[in-house]
Design an enzyme around this catalytic site. Structure first.
Site, PDB file in Angstrom:
ATOM      1  N   HIS A  66      -4.500 -98.784   8.171  1.00 24.93           N
ATOM      2  CA  HIS A  66      -3.660 -97.923   7.324  1.00 24.93           C
ATOM      3  C   HIS A  66      -3.590 -98.483   5.904  1.00 24.93           C
ATOM      4  CE1 HIS A  66       0.104 -95.412   6.687  1.00 24.93           C
ATOM      5  NE2 HIS A  66       0.224 -96.308   5.727  1.00 24.93           N
ATOM      6  N   GLU A  67      -3.282 -99.777   5.808  1.00 29.30           N
ATOM      7  CA  GLU A  67      -3.161-100.396   4.487  1.00 29.30           C
ATOM      8  C   GLU A  67      -4.517-100.567   3.817  1.00 29.30           C
ATOM      9  OE1 GLU A  67      -0.349-100.426   3.338  1.00 29.30           O
ATOM     10  OE2 GLU A  67       0.812-100.222   5.176  1.00 29.30           O
ATOM     11  N   HIS A 126      -5.331 -97.401   2.012  1.00 28.96           N
ATOM     12  CA  HIS A 126      -4.663 -97.330   0.706  1.00 28.96           C
ATOM     13  C   HIS A 126      -5.452 -98.136  -0.330  1.00 28.96           C
ATOM     14  CE1 HIS A 126      -1.109 -95.185   1.888  1.00 28.96           C
ATOM     15  NE2 HIS A 126      -0.647 -96.123   2.689  1.00 28.96           N
TER      16      HIS A 126
END
Length: 264
Positions: free
Chosen positions: A58-59, A62
């Protein structure tokens, strides 16, 4: 030389992440083969490790999107190594999301990577950076539920099937909650570039509390029930039954019940 160092060091997959993947693989094998003495402990380790892997991805989403949007600083910060220890707030990034899963069976990623927004031009790019994280959870949910909607469950052990169903539930809850336009969550990051400066300035002080506020609201029985009704409806659309998800949650939570999930 600096560019070469950035490519070969700052983007190398971290041993920490590989270690988490190894725990996921070994515990997943234990669930599949029923090798572990405790079924619940094996499911707990497998789902928790897989959940942390999804947090890292998820990170990473980003950071990777920010890199291609103009913020080259994410490499030097270690965000491209998938190492959760490199995140800005380890407590918000890993510890709290794991506690949320343990306490309530909900997936709620926290804030982690710091993006230098001043390096990025264009509101669409800012929105896409924020959307990349929850879209990763959507992809993870699709992968977890693939055996269900592909009707490829023949030969899959019951415990592993239930663990996958619960892991899918976590990914769906993460996606739904993170798309909420609440300060501090990715949903707000998607709409923030389109808001006026005055609105953004007024909302900014509340951003650190958005994550905890959402978690607190889920303790309200009526909101909790409606939220999980939506989650189970989405899971049903992906071929996962309420029974599979609830069984996986029950196996995972092998200690006294602290669940936020409404009784099935």
């Amino acid at each position: 030389m600096a560019t070469a160092h950035f490519r070969h060091s700052d983007r190398r997959i971290s041993p920490v992440f590989l270690g988490i993947v190894a725990v996921m693989a070994v515990s997943g094998w234990a669930v599949w083969t029923s090798y572990a003495a405790s079924r619940g402990l094996a499911v707990f380790l497998f789902v928790t490790a897989a959940w942390v892997v999804s947090l890292c991805l998820h990170e990473y989403a980003h950071a990777r999107t920010a890199l291609h949007s103009g913020d080259i600083s994410v490499g030097a910060k270690g965000y491209l190594t998938l190492n959760p220890l490199k995140y800005t707030h380890a407590l918000l990034s890993i510890v709290l999301p794991v506690i949320f899963v343990i306490m309530g069976g909900i997936g709620l990623p926290g804030g982690a990577v710091f993006i230098e927004r001043g390096r990025i031009r264009g509101r669409w790019r800012h929105s896409l950076i924020s959307a990349a994280g929850p879209l990763t959870n959507v992809l993870f949910a699709i992968v977890c539920t693939a055996p269900f909607w592909l009707h490829a469950l023949d030969g899959v052990p019951a415990d592993f099937r239930s663990a996958l169903a619960f892991l899918a539930l976590l990914q769906v809850t993460a996606a739904v909650l993170n798309f909420l336009p609440v300060p501090g969550l990715d949903g707000y990051g998607i709409v923030e570039p389109w808001l006026s400066y005055e609105v953004r300035r007024q909302v900014e002080p509340f951003a650190p509390f958005g994550l905890l506020a959402v978690f607190g609201l889920l303790w309200i029985p009526q909101l909790n029930q409606e939220f999980f009704r939506l989650v189970y409806a989405l899971l049903d659309g992906l071929g996962v039954s309420d029974l599979d998800a609830a069984t996986g949650h029950s196996l995972y939570q092998f200690w006294p019940d602290l669940s936020l999930t409404p009784p099935r």
